[in-house]
Design a protein around this motif. Sequence first.
Motif, mmCIF file in Angstrom:
data_model
loop_
_atom_site.group_PDB
_atom_site.id
_atom_site.type_symbol
_atom_site.label_atom_id
_atom_site.label_comp_id
_atom_site.label_asym_id
_atom_site.label_seq_id
_atom_site.Cartn_x
_atom_site.Cartn_y
_atom_site.Cartn_z
ATOM 1 N N GLU A 427 0.856 -1.197 0.000
ATOM 2 C CA GLU A 427 0.000 0.000 0.000
ATOM 3 C C GLU A 427 0.887 1.240 0.000
ATOM 4 O O GLU A 427 1.542 1.559 0.976
ATOM 5 C CB GLU A 427 -0.894 0.003 1.243
ATOM 6 C CG GLU A 427 -1.818 1.207 1.325
ATOM 7 C CD GLU A 427 -2.601 1.247 2.631
ATOM 8 O OE1 GLU A 427 -3.020 2.364 3.030
ATOM 9 O OE2 GLU A 427 -2.762 0.186 3.269
ATOM 10 N N ASN A 428 0.919 1.940 -1.144
ATOM 11 C CA ASN A 428 1.757 3.132 -1.275
ATOM 12 C C ASN A 428 1.142 4.322 -0.551
ATOM 13 O O ASN A 428 -0.079 4.420 -0.387
ATOM 14 C CB ASN A 428 1.973 3.470 -2.745
ATOM 15 C CG ASN A 428 2.703 2.363 -3.478
ATOM 16 O OD1 ASN A 428 2.117 1.661 -4.294
ATOM 17 N ND2 ASN A 428 3.975 2.191 -3.194
ATOM 18 N N VAL A 429 2.009 5.260 -0.113
ATOM 19 C CA VAL A 429 1.560 6.449 0.622
ATOM 20 C C VAL A 429 2.229 7.692 0.040
ATOM 21 O O VAL A 429 3.252 7.605 -0.639
ATOM 22 C CB VAL A 429 1.894 6.326 2.125
ATOM 23 C CG1 VAL A 429 1.083 5.234 2.776
ATOM 24 C CG2 VAL A 429 3.382 6.061 2.332
ATOM 25 N N THR A 430 1.640 8.842 0.298
ATOM 26 C CA THR A 430 2.190 10.110 -0.201
ATOM 27 C C THR A 430 2.298 11.114 0.948
ATOM 28 O O THR A 430 1.700 10.938 2.008
ATOM 29 C CB THR A 430 1.303 10.709 -1.307
ATOM 30 O OG1 THR A 430 -0.014 10.946 -0.783
ATOM 31 C CG2 THR A 430 1.211 9.769 -2.504
ATOM 32 N N ILE A 431 3.038 12.196 0.697
ATOM 33 C CA ILE A 431 3.201 13.264 1.684
ATOM 34 C C ILE A 431 3.069 14.611 0.979
ATOM 35 O O ILE A 431 3.518 14.773 -0.170
ATOM 36 C CB ILE A 431 4.572 13.160 2.399
ATOM 37 C CG1 ILE A 431 4.665 14.184 3.529
ATOM 38 C CG2 ILE A 431 5.718 13.302 1.407
ATOM 39 C CD1 ILE A 431 5.900 14.006 4.402
ATOM 40 N N SER A 432 2.436 15.572 1.619
ATOM 41 C CA SER A 432 2.280 16.908 1.038
ATOM 42 C C SER A 432 3.293 17.864 1.649
ATOM 43 O O SER A 432 3.843 17.609 2.726
ATOM 44 C CB SER A 432 0.866 17.432 1.282
ATOM 45 O OG SER A 432 0.674 17.683 2.665
ATOM 46 N N LYS A 433 3.519 18.979 0.983
ATOM 47 C CA LYS A 433 4.453 19.983 1.483
ATOM 48 C C LYS A 433 3.997 20.582 2.808
ATOM 49 O O LYS A 433 4.813 21.098 3.577
ATOM 50 C CB LYS A 433 4.624 21.102 0.459
ATOM 51 C CG LYS A 433 5.587 20.760 -0.660
ATOM 52 C CD LYS A 433 5.874 21.986 -1.501
ATOM 53 C CE LYS A 433 6.965 21.685 -2.539
ATOM 54 N NZ LYS A 433 7.296 22.886 -3.343
ATOM 55 N N GLU A 434 2.692 20.515 3.070
ATOM 56 C CA GLU A 434 2.149 21.099 4.298
ATOM 57 C C GLU A 434 2.351 20.178 5.512
ATOM 58 O O GLU A 434 2.117 20.588 6.654
ATOM 59 C CB GLU A 434 0.657 21.384 4.135
ATOM 60 C CG GLU A 434 0.340 22.552 3.203
ATOM 61 C CD GLU A 434 0.581 22.198 1.740
ATOM 62 O OE1 GLU A 434 0.415 21.009 1.382
ATOM 63 O OE2 GLU A 434 0.955 23.102 0.974
ATOM 64 N N SER A 435 2.790 18.967 5.277
ATOM 65 C CA SER A 435 2.947 18.017 6.374
ATOM 66 C C SER A 435 4.068 18.459 7.318
ATOM 67 O O SER A 435 5.081 19.014 6.899
ATOM 68 C CB SER A 435 3.261 16.626 5.817
ATOM 69 O OG SER A 435 3.632 15.751 6.865
ATOM 70 N N GLU A 436 3.863 18.167 8.625
ATOM 71 C CA GLU A 436 4.890 18.497 9.614
ATOM 72 C C GLU A 436 6.180 17.708 9.378
ATOM 73 O O GLU A 436 7.267 18.138 9.767
ATOM 74 C CB GLU A 436 4.362 18.188 11.024
ATOM 75 C CG GLU A 436 3.222 19.100 11.461
ATOM 76 C CD GLU A 436 2.760 18.762 12.867
ATOM 77 O OE1 GLU A 436 3.325 17.816 13.457
ATOM 78 O OE2 GLU A 436 1.833 19.433 13.373
ATOM 79 N N LYS A 440 11.640 16.755 7.376
ATOM 80 C CA LYS A 440 12.406 15.558 7.733
ATOM 81 C C LYS A 440 12.722 14.734 6.489
ATOM 82 O O LYS A 440 13.870 14.300 6.285
ATOM 83 C CB LYS A 440 11.596 14.731 8.738
ATOM 84 C CG LYS A 440 12.149 13.344 9.004
ATOM 85 C CD LYS A 440 11.214 12.564 9.916
ATOM 86 C CE LYS A 440 11.646 11.108 10.035
ATOM 87 N NZ LYS A 440 10.707 10.323 10.889
ATOM 88 N N TYR A 441 11.720 14.538 5.631
ATOM 89 C CA TYR A 441 11.938 13.711 4.441
ATOM 90 C C TYR A 441 12.669 14.475 3.338
ATOM 91 O O TYR A 441 13.297 13.860 2.476
ATOM 92 C CB TYR A 441 10.610 13.132 3.957
ATOM 93 C CG TYR A 441 10.116 12.059 4.899
ATOM 94 C CD1 TYR A 441 10.620 10.767 4.831
ATOM 95 C CD2 TYR A 441 9.203 12.359 5.912
ATOM 96 C CE1 TYR A 441 10.209 9.787 5.717
ATOM 97 C CE2 TYR A 441 8.787 11.381 6.808
ATOM 98 C CZ TYR A 441 9.291 10.104 6.705
ATOM 99 O OH TYR A 441 8.898 9.135 7.591
ATOM 100 N N LEU A 442 12.606 15.786 3.410
ATOM 101 C CA LEU A 442 13.427 16.596 2.508
ATOM 102 C C LEU A 442 14.913 16.348 2.810
ATOM 103 O O LEU A 442 15.735 16.176 1.898
ATOM 104 C CB LEU A 442 13.085 18.074 2.678
ATOM 105 C CG LEU A 442 13.890 19.068 1.821
ATOM 106 C CD1 LEU A 442 13.529 18.898 0.348
ATOM 107 C CD2 LEU A 442 13.630 20.502 2.271
ATOM 108 N N LYS A 443 15.234 16.297 4.114
ATOM 109 C CA LYS A 443 16.624 16.035 4.519
ATOM 110 C C LYS A 443 17.057 14.623 4.130
ATOM 111 O O LYS A 443 18.183 14.401 3.670
ATOM 112 C CB LYS A 443 16.778 16.234 6.024
ATOM 113 C CG LYS A 443 16.676 17.680 6.477
ATOM 114 C CD LYS A 443 16.823 17.786 7.988
ATOM 115 C CE LYS A 443 16.731 19.231 8.448
ATOM 116 N NZ LYS A 443 16.841 19.341 9.940
#
Length: 482
Positions: A427-436, A440-443
């Motif tokens: 089950e794939n998942v996504t993240i938005s730029k507004e997420s807290e 962390k995942y940018l790093k």
Amino acid sequence: MLGSIRKFSSSIFAKVFLFIVAIPFIFWGMGDVFRSGNQNTIVKIGKEKISTKDFVEYLDNYTAPNEELNESLLESKLYNFIGEQLLEKEIENLKIILSKSSLSKIIKNEKSFQKDGNFSRTEYEKFLITNGLTAVTFERNMLNQSKKKQITDFVSGGILPSQFLVEVIYDKINQKRNIQIVNVKDLIDKKINFSEDQILDHYKKNKENYIYSYKTISYKEINPLNLIGNEEFDDLFFEKIDKIDDYIVEGKDLNFILEKFNLDSAVEITSDKYGKNKEGKGVKNFPYTLIKQIFLQTEPDQTILTVHENKYFVFKILKSEEVQKEINDMNIKKAVLIDLKNISKRKFVTNIINKINNNKFNKIDFDNLLKKEGIAAKKIFLENLNDNKELTENLVKQIYSYPEEKVILVADMGLSEVYLVYIDEVENVTISKESEDYKKYLKLSKAKMVTDLYAAYDSYLQKKYKVEINYNAFDNLKKNIK
């Protein structure tokens, strides 16, 4: 590993011991190997010959106490050693320097050496004594580490991942998985039933594998109470520890030190590298990690001062001996049975892997095998890549490297844990730029890009410098270390 060193460099202990080197040298694209009879040279980089002695010193300095120097780890250490040499050549080539004043500022700004926000010479000296270091050695390692950090900054500075890459990293870590697993041990245990003749035959054919090395060690634990008469690790205690270290450098032996500081007599133990005596019982009152270090020590009769978990030990190796164990020893019989079981396990694993790699083992084969053996698969739901509630982190990472509706086999290095796995659903998942968690995942995404850059830099260095490994010398070293 170039990436690892940047993170590692923030630790003061990393700056001292450098257990992680900068370049994970890989064999692809390297120069020719050579097998000359010269045992003194283990590798040539360009025209420079690097001695076997240098590599042995590297092993002594950069092998962690809990590391078992098996063949696989020894090869890994060799690659890292070569990578270290390549990086030093690149530092020299790029003319990377660090002035004495800059090094002084780095040391004085290290929090481990500060008291009330200011540099404390006393804290610095205590650190050196506690870790058995001289100021010259420590500052040389700090200098080398700082130069390496300059290279990592040079290679990876200024990169920024796209949102797509951030989402890829997020999904890779947080996607959910339904899997079915079966322990390979359950599949083969019922088939394993070795006769006495099989046990004896295996022992006779592999008798040399049951020769055990033992070292007899004389040691004394040193603490504030027996050294200075109180329980405080104060300046007087460290002064005397420092004096003991000086006596050892001067060549004084264990008995001299015991007499000089009014310490009771030393204790003798005999142990193999696993911390067991000749009767197969665990050695008491002497740390197992130190026993492992002692088995790396090649010089007998040398007195050594070391520290383990705030406990100081002074010891020397009295003798080394080889003992041929016989099959009537119950511990040896157990060892032979374990070896036979491992052989059966490896054959089973190899057979399954070959079938999987040749697309001859799918879900139908998975179900048929379990039905034939009367075993039910265990269903597990994995929340994310870090979900280690049911399986170890290493095994979960292996599972997450394959797509859904795939039969795979996962195992640890020693094949103590081996599982046949069917990945039922992803089950794939996504993240938005507004997420807290986006930052962390940018790093993490940036770290992934940096790692890829370092891999490219590794390839560049391998082409730039011709590397030749003397496998005769390396094979001989492996035999001596075992």
